[in-house]
Design an enzyme around this catalytic site. Structure first.
Site, PDB file in Angstrom:
ATOM      1  CG  ASP A   1      -0.223   0.071   2.531  1.00 49.93           C
ATOM      2  OD1 ASP A   1       1.032  -0.049   2.543  1.00 49.93           O
ATOM      3  OD2 ASP A   1      -0.891   0.252   3.571  1.00 49.93           O
TER       4      ASP A   1
ATOM      5  CD  GLU B   1       1.498   1.232   6.327  1.00 48.87           C
ATOM      6  OE1 GLU B   1       2.276   0.467   6.940  1.00 48.87           O
ATOM      7  OE2 GLU B   1       0.305   1.396   6.663  1.00 48.87           O
TER       8      GLU B   1
ATOM      9  CD  GLN C   1       5.231  24.763   1.343  1.00 47.64           C
ATOM     10  OE1 GLN C   1       4.294  24.815   2.132  1.00 47.64           O
ATOM     11  NE2 GLN C   1       5.413  23.724   0.522  1.00 47.64           N
TER      12      GLN C   1
ATOM     13  CG  ASP D   1      15.191  36.873  -6.401  1.00 41.95           C
ATOM     14  OD1 ASP D   1      16.163  37.040  -5.640  1.00 41.95           O
ATOM     15  OD2 ASP D   1      14.610  35.781  -6.507  1.00 41.95           O
TER      16      ASP D   1
ATOM     17  CE  LYS E   1      12.267  36.459  -9.190  1.00 43.45           C
ATOM     18  NZ  LYS E   1      12.702  35.076  -9.336  1.00 43.45           N
TER      19      LYS E   1
ATOM     20  NE  ARG F   1       8.905  33.483  -7.782  1.00 40.01           N
ATOM     21  CZ  ARG F   1       9.684  32.753  -8.567  1.00 40.01           C
ATOM     22  NH1 ARG F   1       9.138  31.903  -9.414  1.00 40.01           N
ATOM     23  NH2 ARG F   1      10.992  32.873  -8.528  1.00 40.01           N
TER      24      ARG F   1
ATOM     25  N   GLY G   1      12.416  28.689 -15.000  1.00 45.48           N
ATOM     26  CA  GLY G   1      11.790  29.823 -15.659  1.00 45.48           C
ATOM     27  C   GLY G   1      12.481  31.130 -15.314  1.00 45.48           C
ATOM     28  CB  THR G   2      13.663  32.512 -12.054  1.00 41.60           C
ATOM     29  OG1 THR G   2      12.380  32.567 -11.433  1.00 41.60           O
ATOM     30  CG2 THR G   2      14.481  33.704 -11.590  1.00 41.60           C
TER      31      THR G   2
END
Length: 327
Positions: free
Chosen positions: A42, A44, A102, A174, A197, A199, A230-231
């Site tokens: 499964d 795990e 993040q 940046d 730039k 975003r 992309g940057t």
């Protein structure tokens, strides 16, 4: 069993970058220890450690690169297994720290996932984290254990110096990368420029302006990581339109997701220089990409940790202008 500096030491590798783990073990002077990563039907994950770790100083090498969640779970489960097997210390070598982007709430109701991952690693049993060019230096404060943040700059800049590029200018893609660009420029003894730039959404950038003189210059774009590229490619095009003669790029972490390889191949970037903090798949190896190893640097760091020596000597650098090499 390996004894270094009077301490019992073992180095393990999980599945994300066994080749780098072997280079680190060779630099330290110990063999890689044995463990198996197993998967149930499964999905795990289970980890089986095949030798004793009781009373040992353990180093586990595992960049949390794609597939990020699988590699992170392997690491958490390995920590738990080591803790329950009475390891003396659990040191995690995470050259690429997934979820590091993040690191703050940019909008309402967003998570700070880099902090969550730090909490998970500590609860799992980690005593120390060794990483490279974490996305934001202040993320070290997300941990209540020692975090050693190595820099790719000495390795990348040494390679660039060996190329003897003329009229070089270091370019930050940046405003947030200005400090990194200044450090590169200091070592390379040159000036910097900044790409202004915006975003509009994740993994999409639009160049607004170029701050600094790039006309007739060889430009070196520097960043901590390149994901979809992309940057980098948009920035390189803007630099060429502004009169640059050539554009190179240097990033510690070659994430290279989605259309990245196609974009680099079709771009005006002459060479993309990355390190092996993330394993580069065979399908992604192209002539434009140069991969440098961080194995020796991380291995020397482990030796200093074991000997209770300061790591600052590995984080600082200067260079002899007459010899054009790092000291």
């Amino acid at each position: 069993m390996s004894i270094l500096l009077g301490k019992k030491v073992k180095i393990f590798s999980l599945t994300s970058n066994v080749e780098l783990a072997q280079e680190i073990a060779d630099a330290v002077g110990v063999p890689l220890s044995s463990c198996d990563v197993l998967h149930f039907a499964d999905g795990e994950i289970n980890v089986q450690i095949n030798e004793t770790v009781r009373g040992h100083n353990i180093f586990v090498v595992q960049p949390t690169s794609a597939p990020v969640n699988d590699h992170l779970m392997e690491l958490l489960i390995m920590c738990d297994a080591l803790k329950r097997a009475s390891a003396k210390s659990i040191n995690l070598v995470i050259p690429y720290y997934g979820y590091s982007r993040q690191d703050r709430k940019a909008r309402s109701r967003q998570p700070i996932s880099a902090k969550l991952v730090a909490d998970l690693l500590q609860v799992a049993g980690a005593d120390r984290v060794i990483t490279m060019d974490i996305h934001a230096a202040q993320e070290q404060g997300f941990f209540d254990i020692p975090v050693d943040n190595f820099m790719g700059l000495p390795i990348l800049s040494n390679y660039v110096m060996d190329k003897h590029l003329d009229n070089l200018v270091v370019v930050s893609p940046d405003h947030g990368g200005t400090t990194r660009a200044r450090e590169f420029a200091k070592v390379l003894d040159t000036t910097i420029a900044i790409i202004d730039k915006r975003r509009p959404e994740p993994n999409k950038a639009e160049v607004m302006n170029i701050i600094g003189d790039v006309k007739g210059k060889t430009c070196l774009l520097v960043d901590d990581m390149c994901d979809t590229c992309g940057t980098l490619t948009i920035g390189a095009e803007a630099l060429m339109k502004a009169g640059a003669t050539e554009v190179y790029a240097a990033c510690t972490h070659g994430v290279l997701s989605g259309p990245a390889i196609e974009r680099i191949q079709n771009s005006c970037i002459k060479e993309l220089i990355i390190t092996n903090t993330i394993k580069l798949a065979e399908s992604k190896k192209i002539d434009k990409i140069k991969v440098l190893s961080v194995g020796q640097l991380l291995g020397h760091g482990i030796l200093r940790i074991l000997s209770d020596e300061p790591l600052s000597g590995l984080f600082t650098y200067s260079y002899d202008k007459s010899k054009r090499e790092l000291l």
